[in-house]
Design a protein around this motif. Sequence first.
Motif, PDB file in Angstrom:
ATOM      1  N   GLY A  73       0.819  -1.199   0.000  1.00  0.00           N
ATOM      2  CA  GLY A  73       0.000   0.000   0.000  1.00  0.00           C
ATOM      3  C   GLY A  73       0.853   1.249   0.000  1.00  0.00           C
ATOM      4  O   GLY A  73       1.982   1.248   0.497  1.00  0.00           O
ATOM      5  N   VAL A  74       0.330   2.320  -0.575  1.00  0.00           N
ATOM      6  CA  VAL A  74       0.985   3.633  -0.553  1.00  0.00           C
ATOM      7  C   VAL A  74       0.123   4.567   0.277  1.00  0.00           C
ATOM      8  O   VAL A  74      -1.053   4.787  -0.031  1.00  0.00           O
ATOM      9  CB  VAL A  74       1.187   4.188  -1.978  1.00  0.00           C
ATOM     10  CG1 VAL A  74       1.720   5.618  -1.918  1.00  0.00           C
ATOM     11  CG2 VAL A  74       2.137   3.304  -2.760  1.00  0.00           C
ATOM     12  N   TRP A  75       0.692   5.107   1.339  1.00  0.00           N
ATOM     13  CA  TRP A  75      -0.013   5.986   2.267  1.00  0.00           C
ATOM     14  C   TRP A  75       0.262   7.425   1.838  1.00  0.00           C
ATOM     15  O   TRP A  75       1.352   7.947   2.007  1.00  0.00           O
ATOM     16  CB  TRP A  75       0.478   5.693   3.691  1.00  0.00           C
ATOM     17  CG  TRP A  75       0.054   6.659   4.740  1.00  0.00           C
ATOM     18  CD1 TRP A  75      -1.061   7.439   4.748  1.00  0.00           C
ATOM     19  CD2 TRP A  75       0.742   6.962   5.961  1.00  0.00           C
ATOM     20  NE1 TRP A  75      -1.125   8.203   5.875  1.00  0.00           N
ATOM     21  CE2 TRP A  75      -0.023   7.934   6.642  1.00  0.00           C
ATOM     22  CE3 TRP A  75       1.928   6.507   6.527  1.00  0.00           C
ATOM     23  CZ2 TRP A  75       0.366   8.455   7.879  1.00  0.00           C
ATOM     24  CZ3 TRP A  75       2.314   7.020   7.752  1.00  0.00           C
ATOM     25  CH2 TRP A  75       1.534   7.980   8.420  1.00  0.00           C
ATOM     26  N   THR A  76      -0.763   8.053   1.228  1.00  0.00           N
ATOM     27  CA  THR A  76      -0.593   9.400   0.693  1.00  0.00           C
ATOM     28  C   THR A  76      -1.251  10.468   1.545  1.00  0.00           C
ATOM     29  O   THR A  76      -0.846  11.630   1.497  1.00  0.00           O
ATOM     30  CB  THR A  76      -1.174   9.486  -0.727  1.00  0.00           C
ATOM     31  OG1 THR A  76      -2.573   9.143  -0.687  1.00  0.00           O
ATOM     32  CG2 THR A  76      -0.449   8.535  -1.666  1.00  0.00           C
ATOM     33  N   GLU A  77      -2.280  10.131   2.310  1.00  0.00           N
ATOM     34  CA  GLU A  77      -2.992  11.113   3.121  1.00  0.00           C
ATOM     35  C   GLU A  77      -3.649  10.422   4.290  1.00  0.00           C
ATOM     36  O   GLU A  77      -3.729   9.192   4.345  1.00  0.00           O
ATOM     37  CB  GLU A  77      -4.041  11.848   2.280  1.00  0.00           C
ATOM     38  CG  GLU A  77      -5.085  10.926   1.663  1.00  0.00           C
ATOM     39  CD  GLU A  77      -6.059  11.646   0.762  1.00  0.00           C
ATOM     40  OE1 GLU A  77      -5.854  12.860   0.537  1.00  0.00           O
ATOM     41  OE2 GLU A  77      -7.021  11.017   0.298  1.00  0.00           O
TER      42      GLU A  77
END
Length: 490
Positions: A73-77
């Motif tokens: 997963g990519v945590w952007t906000e």
Amino acid sequence: MDQYATSGPGRWTLRNRPDFGPEFDEPTTGTAGELELEERQALRRVAGLSTELHDVTEVEYRQLRLERVVLVGVWTEGTINDAENSLVELAALAETAGSQVLEGLIQRRGRPDPATYIGRGKVGELRDVVLATGADTVVCDGELSPGQLRNLEQAIKVKVVDRTALILDIFAQHAKSREGKAQVELAQLQYLLPRLRGWGEALSRQAGGRAGGAGGGVGLRGPGETKLETDRRRIRARISRLKRDINAMRTVRTTKRAGRRRRAVPSVAIAGYTNAGKSSLLNRLTGAGVLVEDALFATLDPTTRRAQTADGRVYTLSDTVGFVRHLPHQLVEAFRSTLEEIGDADLVLHVVDGTHPDPAEQVRAVREVLAEVHADRLPELLVVNKTDAAGEETLLRLKRQWPEAVFVSARTGAGIEQLRAAIERLLPRPAVEVRVRVPYDRGDLVARVHQRGEVLATRHTADGTELHVRVDQGLAAELAPYLATPLSGG
């Protein structure tokens, strides 16, 4: 989250299989739902089969055989809790599809990498994790572009699946009706079309020039149409055919809804996040006997059942497909005819899982999809389910957050009578109030009044049955010959 242990910057490892809520199977025997549940459990995928990439000469149709997976997963906000909850949900989706989750990785970035989704340094770390765990599939918590998908697979040498493809695979496993299967196939083909890939020049199948026949000539010689182009053309033709079929099925569904409206039968749609307990609630309210399973997207085909209020008014209850955050837009479009059941309802029962770590996010995701089908302006009754499994502190917090909600347990039956009363209070009432004296030989008319109207008072006389009722305009016209004193009209 206690399901994770930190093991490096931006990396989170799944310790144990997450607990995604209590079992909500009804203790019924021999129902259609129970038989369907047994059938699903009898066809579980076998772990340990190879799913490595192979260099094939046909277009890869990306048949998903998920077994041992690593989540990325990519945590952007948002907060780290939001990122963890999203990855836990992805693990539940992967397990519902029949896979074994080995590990989860989260990277903090301003936005996903346009080439490989995660950063280039993380790609090497991901490759090491895949080799160390023996994983055969990587599942990304987002929708990847065709380029990201190809680049990531070339770098880590195992199959890469994004969140959209995973959800589509679950829908394909669970669709039962002809309409449901057509809707899922349409969504899959729309997702697949821009992601078709081929290998090498072997795909130049149709030759031009002399090899293509005597009809060739100047400007027509060449390698001809490739196999990839042929497949794209065939998929477009299949998409057009499916859209026509679904439109025809939509006409049937619309006709049924129009019939219910003509009979002035109020309708209640049960909507909510996947695995919130919607089918269990329908079974508890109506004894429908539909499939109940502690899994995501267990229900795809809508089920409509008849119910009755305490004062005798008849209404319908419809179970609908569950929602999820970032629901693929292909699915929303393909299932639009099914979701229109919600848009045409008189009341929406919005079911919320009281045991979920972030129920407010579930409510937001559901209302986002409801707005897409123009159902956000309908009267909504929030129903917090699974209260038997939620802690007292959690319930107190949710009651402060949603004071108008009804708190129930579809498993134990707690709060169901309060829910019935709330539905009865919010259902639309018939428009015309009249007093009539119906002869005893018109018992059929009295029966329709009880089914479609609201009986306020009844008295039996020598000449017939005197009724004080509220009915719709159509039934009021049938009662006109027996009218006594009209009280009011609407």
